[in-house]
Write a protein that holds these residues in place. Structure first.
Motif, PDB file in Angstrom:
ATOM      1  N   GLY A 155       1.166  -1.534  -0.031  1.00 47.84           N
ATOM      2  CA  GLY A 155       0.090  -0.103  -0.020  1.00 47.84           C
ATOM      3  C   GLY A 155       0.572   1.086   0.021  1.00 47.84           C
ATOM      4  O   GLY A 155       0.422   2.075  -0.021  1.00 47.84           O
ATOM      5  N   ARG A 156       2.348   1.064   0.026  1.00 45.79           N
ATOM      6  CA  ARG A 156       2.443   2.452   0.247  1.00 45.79           C
ATOM      7  C   ARG A 156       3.846   2.514  -0.886  1.00 45.79           C
ATOM      8  O   ARG A 156       4.972   2.480  -0.407  1.00 45.79           O
ATOM      9  N   ASP A 307      -0.423   6.748  -3.985  1.00 45.12           N
ATOM     10  CA  ASP A 307      -1.116   5.398  -3.296  1.00 45.12           C
ATOM     11  C   ASP A 307      -3.042   5.310  -3.001  1.00 45.12           C
ATOM     12  O   ASP A 307      -3.128   4.194  -2.361  1.00 45.12           O
ATOM     13  N   ARG A 308      -3.412   6.613  -2.930  1.00 42.95           N
ATOM     14  CA  ARG A 308      -4.751   6.216  -1.915  1.00 42.95           C
ATOM     15  C   ARG A 308      -5.467   6.184  -3.336  1.00 42.95           C
ATOM     16  O   ARG A 308      -6.099   5.699  -3.764  1.00 42.95           O
ATOM     17  N   HIS A 309      -5.214   7.391  -4.609  1.00 42.95           N
ATOM     18  CA  HIS A 309      -6.207   7.357  -5.520  1.00 42.95           C
ATOM     19  C   HIS A 309      -6.087   6.563  -6.706  1.00 42.95           C
ATOM     20  O   HIS A 309      -6.192   7.092  -7.548  1.00 42.95           O
ATOM     21  N   LYS A 430      -1.985   0.433  -9.616  1.00 42.81           N
ATOM     22  CA  LYS A 430      -2.653   0.415  -8.332  1.00 42.81           C
ATOM     23  C   LYS A 430      -3.363  -1.382  -6.988  1.00 42.81           C
ATOM     24  O   LYS A 430      -4.257  -1.520  -8.389  1.00 42.81           O
TER      25      LYS A 430
END
Length: 436
Positions: A155-156, A307-309, A430
């Motif tokens: 996730g990073r 990482d978020r979107h 992602k």
């Protein structure tokens, strides 16, 4: 605390320490690569006077930029050699050899005799050193990014690759800071000897990087592949060409735009602002250093968003920025106004920062057995054609057309041709499984 809990806590601490070590080990070689390339761009005028015949400053400067560009010809060969090593023997092995070669060639460049001592042999020796640097760079950035992303938590990944990617700009910042200090310390002797010690210093930093790389573990993703019998590809480039040709084309277009914009920013604009616009060299160094410093938090914030979107939206916006913003940036610089130049440099920072997230998407597109080679080949071929030639082509366009806007038009046209490929060709990666 129970024994299993203490063991788990200890394992997490070791894992976190190893990841920090990987970040430093990966970043230092990338730092040296861009430290050297930026130093060369900032000292192009001095290098031209040192290694080329006196009497024609324009011809000497073109010669210096030609050597800058020709060095990129060796990068595809480095991509093949280090890509094969990285996909078959391991990422750490390839990174160790690349930083040894790079450090030696960089330090030697600072010790070469000039035209006044050995005549025509001087630019020949300079070219040899640059070719060796280009060869090592063929495996450096792509190897460091591959090594990092395979160590990063799922996730990073963007954050981790962003930290290593920031070493690109840190290398540029370090080069400008060192150039400012050395110009101040050596004064009138800078052109004779001061610039040389900057390249020797870069070689010493590369030696420290080798020590760091020897202290970290191999990528766990690569180790898992190697432990599965028969999974290590005997010919990674053959597998790459047979199974991933469409991806190679998309990535070539992507790296062509990124390489052209990046090397126009780092390799040409300092000379352009000094020679064409008439700004003082120290002012140019200070401005470009500040722009590179600003680019680091900008890039890291974009990595958090990635990482978020997801990655694809930033690639598309970066491609549009390369098409639409470069010409206005050059128009601003042409005014000679300090404020306008600052705004123009920030435009370049924004465009490059948006595009850079695509490097992570590149790595997530490939299976483990061809990941190193799959990024190294299109990256280095595109940079050889568009990145390394950016200062030379820009200078030729200015001299040939008589207009200071010609380099901007060139960059915008290349970006426009690549735009449909970049907008449609990148899937969203992602959450991709690096082990599949």
């Amino acid at each position: 605390m129970s024994q299993p809990t203490r063991v788990l806590s200890s394992d997490r601490a070791r894992s976190a320490k190893m990841r920090r070590g990987v970040l430093f080990a990966s970043a230092v070689g990338n730092f040296v690569e861009w430290f050297d390339f930026t130093l060369y761009g900032y000292t192009a005028g001095v290098i031209a006077l040192t290694f080329f015949p006196p009497g024609n400053q324009t011809a000497a400067l073109l010669g210096a930029f030609a050597v800058y560009g020709v060095a990129f010809v060796a990068r595809p060969l480095g991509a093949v050699v280090f890509g094969r090593i990285g996909d078959r023997r391991g990422r750490r092995v390839a990174l160790g050899w690349s930083i040894i070669v790079m450090g030696a060639a960089t330090a030697l460049m600072g010790l070469l005799p000039g035209w006044s001592s050995v005549g025509v042999l001087a630019p020949v020796l300079l070219l040899v050193c640059r070719l060796v640097q280009g060869f090592s760079a063929g495996g450096e950035y792509t190897g460091a990014m591959t090594f990092t992303v395979e160590h990063a938590p799922d996730g990073r990944r963007a954050w981790y690759t962003g930290l290593v990617g920031s070493s690109t700009m840190l290398g540029a910042v370090g080069a400008t800071a060192v150039a400012l200090v050395f110009r101040s310390v050596f004064g009138d002797r800078f052109a004779a000897e001061g610039w040389r010690w900057m390249f020797v210093l870069a070689g010493l930093v590369a030696l420290a990087g080798l020590v760091l790389r020897l202290r970290v573990d191999e990528s766990p993703v690569f180790e898992e592949m190697r432990n599965r019998a028969g999974d290590v590809p005997p010919r990674p480039f053959r597998d790459l060409w047979r199974g991933h040709r469409r991806t190679l084309l998309v990535l070539f277009a992507y790296f062509a735009v990124l390489g052209l914009i990046t090397h126009m920013f780092l390799g040409y604009l300092p000379t352009y602002l000094n020679a064409a616009i008439g700004m003082r060299a120290t002012t140019v160094l200070a401005l470009t250093t500040a722009a590179n410093v600003v680019s680091i938090p900008v890039s890291l914030c974009l990595c958090v968003l990635a990482d978020r979107h997801g990655r694809r939206i930033q690639i598309r916006l970066g491609a549009l920025a390369a098409v639409l913003l470069v010409v206005p940036a050059y128009l601003l610089m042409g005014t000679g106004s300090l404020v306008a130049v600052v705004v123009a440099l920030l435009v370049f920072v924004f465009a490059v920062s948006l595009l850079q997230i695509g490097a992570l998407s590149v790595l997530e597109l490939y299976p483990t057995g061809v990941r190193f080679s799959g990024m190294a080949l299109p990256y280095n071929v595109a940079y050889a054609i568009f990145g390394g030639t950016a200062p030379l082509v820009s200078e030729l366009l200015v001299n040939g057309t008589g207009t200071l806007l010609a380099p901007a038009v060139y960059a915008s046209v290349v970006a426009l041709i690549a735009l449909p490929i970049l907008v449609k060709g990148f899937p969203e990666t992602k959450g991709a499984d690096l082990r599949s």
